[in-house]
Design an enzyme around this catalytic site. Structure first.
Site, PDB file in Angstrom:
ATOM      1  N   PHE A 204       0.832  -1.202   0.000  1.00  0.00           N
ATOM      2  CA  PHE A 204       0.000   0.000   0.000  1.00  0.00           C
ATOM      3  C   PHE A 204       0.866   1.252   0.000  1.00  0.00           C
ATOM      4  O   PHE A 204       1.878   1.314   0.710  1.00  0.00           O
ATOM      5  CB  PHE A 204      -0.863   0.066   1.263  1.00  0.00           C
ATOM      6  CG  PHE A 204      -1.811  -1.068   1.475  1.00  0.00           C
ATOM      7  CD1 PHE A 204      -3.127  -1.000   1.030  1.00  0.00           C
ATOM      8  CD2 PHE A 204      -1.400  -2.218   2.153  1.00  0.00           C
ATOM      9  CE1 PHE A 204      -4.017  -2.040   1.256  1.00  0.00           C
ATOM     10  CE2 PHE A 204      -2.285  -3.263   2.381  1.00  0.00           C
ATOM     11  CZ  PHE A 204      -3.598  -3.170   1.919  1.00  0.00           C
ATOM     12  N   ASP A 205       0.434   2.260  -0.750  1.00  0.00           N
ATOM     13  CA  ASP A 205       0.922   3.619  -0.542  1.00  0.00           C
ATOM     14  C   ASP A 205       0.250   4.151   0.726  1.00  0.00           C
ATOM     15  O   ASP A 205      -0.721   3.559   1.225  1.00  0.00           O
ATOM     16  CB  ASP A 205       0.568   4.472  -1.752  1.00  0.00           C
ATOM     17  CG  ASP A 205       1.019   5.919  -1.616  1.00  0.00           C
ATOM     18  OD1 ASP A 205       2.030   6.168  -0.941  1.00  0.00           O
ATOM     19  OD2 ASP A 205       0.346   6.804  -2.186  1.00  0.00           O
ATOM     20  N   GLY A 206       0.739   5.267   1.240  1.00  0.00           N
ATOM     21  CA  GLY A 206       0.165   5.828   2.467  1.00  0.00           C
ATOM     22  C   GLY A 206      -0.898   6.877   2.208  1.00  0.00           C
ATOM     23  O   GLY A 206      -2.096   6.617   2.303  1.00  0.00           O
TER      24      GLY A 206
END
Length: 366
Positions: A206-208
């Protein structure tokens, strides 16, 4: 030779008490070595439901071209004529296989539990095409029992009825509609050459910002630049970030991970999660990690890249799926063979010419 003769020999009776053990041994030997029935799918309200479109689960590029060039009737005709020919795997295929591998482990540890992944094929294809899809699923030995074929209408209205936790599609318009309904969703892209991934461990990256978290910090960066972004994060490092569209899916993964931890299998858990963010650890990482901890969520690995490209790191991780809100990172990941998904959420999104074209053809089979 009849079964009766093979068990009684030369007329000797094996049903007496002295020979019952031999009878039981013979009966056991004749039982099939593999189960004859598939396991029952879990009830939707208990499951972690993943909705996938036909075009991301399977490679339907040729069929899509027929639809676009020759229209719906020729498309349906072609599908019916080729319904015994299975589709080849699409970008979501390995992800779905990994979900099934996790389910196998969960059923071994918790035979009565319905806390499992459940994959639903969500497509606006005509029911006639359903026969080829079913044949393909059986050919590839996928455990997908729930279908939603809407005959040209959007399947988005059915997502909540299926208790969908995540929706994956090749259509950005449908993905935006799902996000507007509060359902985690992403547009999946197909790399030219997909990297090999684990068959025994589900890996999700996941990106943040604007994925797990809200786009609050990204708004500061877009409006005032990098220096103000760092100042803002430092001043607010003890203020938790709001949730983003994929937080719920990470929560669902964490819930299943804890079931393995409860059986002493933390080091052998078949689910592994990654945070791959352009944030820098020292300048803006504290707030992200504190937010995750406050949510009670564990990320197995956190990679703070300080603006460096994500593709090389993802090539090392080899996730089954990667979520990012920036097409620049999605494209970079795809170039390295990663199956990457765009989450069209937050300030970083702009309506592109391509999306307008997609919207005009949104009735295309998905």
């Amino acid at each position: 030779m009849s079964l009766n003769n093979s068990l009684t020999g030369s007329g000797q009776d094996l049903t007496g008490s002295g020979n019952r053990a031999q009878w039981e041994d013979a009966r056991t030997a004749l039982k099939p070595s593999t189960p004859t029935r598939k396991p029952k799918p879990p009830k939707p309200e208990n499951a972690i439901t993943i909705g996938v479109s036909a075009r991301v689960l399977f490679n339907m590029e040729k069929e899509q071209h027929i639809y676009e060039q020759q229209g719906m009737e020729e498309y349906i005709k072609y599908q019916v004529e080729h319904e015994t020919q299975p589709f080849s795997p699409g970008p979501a295929f390995s992800f779905v296989k990994a979900l099934e591998a996790v389910n196998t482990r969960l059923r071994e540890l918790y035979p009565e539990s319905e806390e499992l992944f459940d994959v639903v094929l969500m497509t606006n294809n005509h029911a006639y095409v359903g026969l080829r899809l079913i044949n393909t699923i059986n050919h590839h030995q996928l455990f997908i029992e729930r279908f939603c074929m809407t005959g040209g209408n959007s399947p988005i209205g059915y997502l909540k009825a299926y208790h969908t936790n995540l929706y994956l599609s090749a259509d950005p318009v449908k993905v935006r509609e799902a996000l507007e309904e509060g359902i985690a969703a992403a547009t999946m892209f197909t790399p030219e050459k997909m990297a090999e991934v684990s068959e025994t461990q589900l890996r999700v990256a996941f990106d943040g910002d604007a994925v797990l978290f809200s786009d609050e910090s990204e708004r500061i960066y877009k409006a005032h630049g990098l220096d103000k972004f760092f100042e803002h994060e430092k001043a607010h490092e003890n203020k938790l970030l709001d949730h983003g569209p994929l937080k719920g899916f990470l929560e669902a993964l964490g819930k299943l991970q804890k079931k393995f931890y409860g059986k002493g299998q933390r080091m052998d858990c078949p689910i592994r999660t990654y945070l791959v963010t352009a944030r820098s650890a020292a300048s803006s990482g504290t707030r992200a990690l504190k937010t995750l901890r406050s949510w009670g969520l564990e990320i197995d690995e956190a990679l703070f890249l300080a603006g460096a490209p994500k593709g090389p790191m993802l090539e090392k991780i080899r996730p089954h799926i990667f979520f990012d809100d920036q097409m620049f990172h999605v494209e970079g990941a795809a170039e390295m063979g990663t199956v990457a998904c765009h989450v069209p959420y937050g300030i970083g999104q702009r309506v592109t010419k391509r999306e307008i074209i997609d919207k005009e053809t949104s009735s295309a089979p998905k």
